[in-house]
Design a protein around this motif. Structure first.
Motif, mmCIF file in Angstrom:
data_model
loop_
_atom_site.group_PDB
_atom_site.id
_atom_site.type_symbol
_atom_site.label_atom_id
_atom_site.label_comp_id
_atom_site.label_asym_id
_atom_site.label_seq_id
_atom_site.Cartn_x
_atom_site.Cartn_y
_atom_site.Cartn_z
ATOM 1 N N SER A 180 44.676 -75.935 -12.339
ATOM 2 C CA SER A 180 44.473 -77.511 -12.757
ATOM 3 C C SER A 180 44.142 -77.775 -14.224
ATOM 4 O O SER A 180 45.193 -78.311 -14.786
ATOM 5 N N ARG A 184 38.067 -77.623 -19.362
ATOM 6 C CA ARG A 184 36.835 -78.814 -18.913
ATOM 7 C C ARG A 184 35.459 -79.069 -19.003
ATOM 8 O O ARG A 184 34.755 -77.453 -18.364
ATOM 9 N N GLN A 196 38.943 -75.680 -14.439
ATOM 10 C CA GLN A 196 39.682 -76.660 -12.648
ATOM 11 C C GLN A 196 40.756 -75.363 -12.411
ATOM 12 O O GLN A 196 41.619 -75.243 -13.013
ATOM 13 N N THR A 197 40.571 -75.403 -10.736
ATOM 14 C CA THR A 197 41.586 -75.541 -9.961
ATOM 15 C C THR A 197 41.669 -76.062 -8.979
ATOM 16 O O THR A 197 40.799 -76.974 -8.767
ATOM 17 N N ASP A 198 42.529 -76.178 -8.176
ATOM 18 C CA ASP A 198 42.766 -76.695 -6.915
ATOM 19 C C ASP A 198 41.634 -75.447 -5.875
ATOM 20 O O ASP A 198 42.888 -75.947 -4.484
ATOM 21 N N ILE A 224 31.925 -77.596 -7.237
ATOM 22 C CA ILE A 224 33.145 -78.573 -7.094
ATOM 23 C C ILE A 224 32.654 -79.729 -7.195
ATOM 24 O O ILE A 224 31.211 -79.982 -7.475
ATOM 25 N N PHE A 225 33.430 -80.704 -8.126
ATOM 26 C CA PHE A 225 33.714 -82.223 -7.376
ATOM 27 C C PHE A 225 33.712 -82.768 -6.308
ATOM 28 O O PHE A 225 34.665 -82.815 -6.034
ATOM 29 N N SER A 226 32.966 -83.298 -6.176
ATOM 30 C CA SER A 226 33.155 -84.193 -5.357
ATOM 31 C C SER A 226 32.187 -85.498 -4.686
ATOM 32 O O SER A 226 31.210 -85.779 -5.259
ATOM 33 N N TYR A 231 34.814 -79.942 -0.301
ATOM 34 C CA TYR A 231 35.697 -79.362 -1.417
ATOM 35 C C TYR A 231 36.428 -81.023 -1.376
ATOM 36 O O TYR A 231 37.350 -81.396 -0.187
ATOM 37 N N LEU A 234 39.032 -80.633 -6.618
ATOM 38 C CA LEU A 234 38.203 -80.185 -7.537
ATOM 39 C C LEU A 234 37.491 -78.865 -7.942
ATOM 40 O O LEU A 234 36.521 -79.886 -7.019
ATOM 41 N N SER A 235 38.046 -77.450 -8.162
ATOM 42 C CA SER A 235 36.823 -76.646 -8.187
ATOM 43 C C SER A 235 36.842 -76.485 -10.048
ATOM 44 O O SER A 235 37.681 -75.789 -10.320
ATOM 45 N N PHE A 236 35.328 -75.427 -9.758
ATOM 46 C CA PHE A 236 35.142 -75.234 -11.752
ATOM 47 C C PHE A 236 34.846 -73.994 -11.304
ATOM 48 O O PHE A 236 33.589 -73.734 -10.690
#
Length: 463
Positions: A180, A184, A196-198, A224-226, A231, A234-236
């Protein structure tokens, strides 16, 4: 050609286009890749000692928590017990070195890995780096299935990627998505330019590999951003080149040593770009230079805009800090700066950063440069806007607090503004360093703070 033939041709063209679109939107088939790389991925089981507070919180009935909350006296005779945690890791060499996350093995008393053939092997933590969230493990033996390391520079936004790990303890689960974004930075962190990925990541995926389509590792899945704990798309992942740099240092020294320039920095916005006559917002603005730092000795000044680092363009402050984090101490760097609307090149020799000072925008190094206790904090001076908002003529802002450090144990938090220590006024970072340098072991210092606009006093226990 009659109208019926024309219609048939049109329908054929439409069906051909639809088939092409369906084929193009079909998910990437990773089945062969999963079969190929899975042997190099392992599940990690970690045994950690529970603190007395954690143990008591688990045992106190919920009805008591409702009435008394968490303010419960912990019996001194209660002994800490153990708890288990899980994560993922992967082999980076055939002689048994593995990569995982720092937070997976933090405070571990025992680490065990499970291979895809169900064998379990005890692992040793060679070293761990909290700032990058990278840890290096080692198991005895040889001929392990080491995974290939990819080139992060060739990874592009939009490319398919694959993650393999043990979410919620379900080992060897695969999930796929696309890149993504790159480089970042999250919540002020600048030590890691995250990918950043999905890709769907959940607890247990931490420390597992992120693969490109060639089966090469391009990242270490980290967080992750949550807003819910689960989930949310937004994963890092930590770029593999950053992780491997950490691995090299952990192998050699058992810890990571970072370089130090000694400047406070901020991004260039639209208005500043116009003020500095830049065609667009770019570069990193020096807002303060620490006395006697490498930056001060090199002649850098407040108001300089750093445009290039060793000939590499600087788009934003994060770029510069990422370069600094990747450069070894004692290296001579070349900085192209804009001063008085004219470019000039300045050479600076980096030194070693204090262990407890994250290399982040605005953080003030040199907290351990003089005698005194290590508090485990990163600070910066207040901006003029912050001084006005808090109605203060000075003070230092706590930007980061090291878990388990003296400051954290005394409940000093990020966002606190320190204005006095033992009656000594603290208006600048240097005042803070001077005050801390005079603190003695086995004493409690009086620390005046402003927290969320409210003045308070904290007892800082020096051990």
């Amino acid at each position: 050609m009659n109208s019926r033939s024309i219609q048939k041709g049109m329908y054929a063209a439409v069906f051909t286009m639809a088939a092409a679109q369906t084929q193009a939107s079909a998910p990437v088939d990773f089945s062969n890749l999963v079969e190929q790389v899975s042997p190099g991925v392992v599940s990690v089981n970690v045994v950690k000692k529970m603190s007395q507070e954690e143990l008591l919180q688990q045992q106190v009935p919920e009805i008591l928590k409702r009435f008394f909350g968490n303010q419960i006296i912990i019996p001194q005779q209660r002994m800490p017990q153990e708890k288990t945690a899980y994560g993922s890791a992967f082999f980076i060499s055939r002689d048994g070195y593995l990569l995982t996350n720092h937070h997976v093995v933090e405070d571990a008393s025992k680490v065990t890995i499970m291979l895809n053939d169900r064998r379990e092997i005890d692992a040793k933590v060679v070293g761990s780096d909290e700032r990058t969230d990278v840890a290096l493990l080692k198991v005895e033996g040889n001929n392990y299935p080491a995974l290939a390391i990819g080139n992060i520079d060739q990874l592009k936004v939009g490319q398919p990627v694959l993650a393999i790990g043990s979410p919620f303890g379900f080992d060897y689960s695969a999930s796929a998505g696309i890149v993504s974004a790159k480089s970042r930075n999250m919540m002020g962190e600048t030590s890691v330019p995250f990918i950043q990925t999905d890709v769907a990541l959940n607890p247990g995926n931490s420390g597992g590999p992120l693969f490109n389509q060639q089966g090469q590792v391009v990242g270490v899945n980290s967080r992750i951003f949550s807003g819910t704990g689960g989930y949310m798309g937004l994963s890092f992942s930590i770029p593999v080149d950053v992780a491997m740099d950490v691995v090299d240092q952990l192998k050699k020294n058992g810890k990571v040593t970072r370089s130090y320039l000694g400047v406070m920095l901020q991004d260039i916005d639209r208005n500043l770009a116009e003020a500095y006559k830049l065609p667009k917002p770019e570069g990193s603005l020096i807002t303060q230079v620490t006395p006697n730092s490498p930056a001060a000795k090199a002649g850098l000044r407040s108001g300089d805009v750093i445009m290039k680092y060793n000939s590499s363009p600087i788009s934003r402050t994060a770029d510069l800090l990422n370069y600094l984090n990747r450069t070894s101490p004692a290296q001579v760097i070349q900085l192209e700066v804009l001063r008085d609307d004219k470019p000039r090149v300045i050479s600076a020799t980096l030194t070693t950063a204090p262990d407890d000072t994250p290399a982040k925008a605005g953080a003030t190094p040199a907290l351990t440069a003089r005698k005194g206790p290590v508090l485990g904090v990163a600070i910066r001076a207040l901006t003029e806007m912050e001084k006005s908002r808090f109605n203060l003529d000075g003070g230092v802002l706590i930007q980061d607090v090291t878990r388990g450090g003296l400051a954290a144990q005394s409940r000093i938090m990020p966002g606190d503004v320190i204005t006095q220590i033992n009656g000594k006024k603290v208006t600048t970072p240097n005042d803070f360093v001077d005050a801390v340098s005079g603190l003695q072991k086995n004493t409690v210092a009086r620390v005046a703070i402003v927290r969320e606009g409210q003045h308070a006093m904290i007892g800082l226990r020096i051990q």
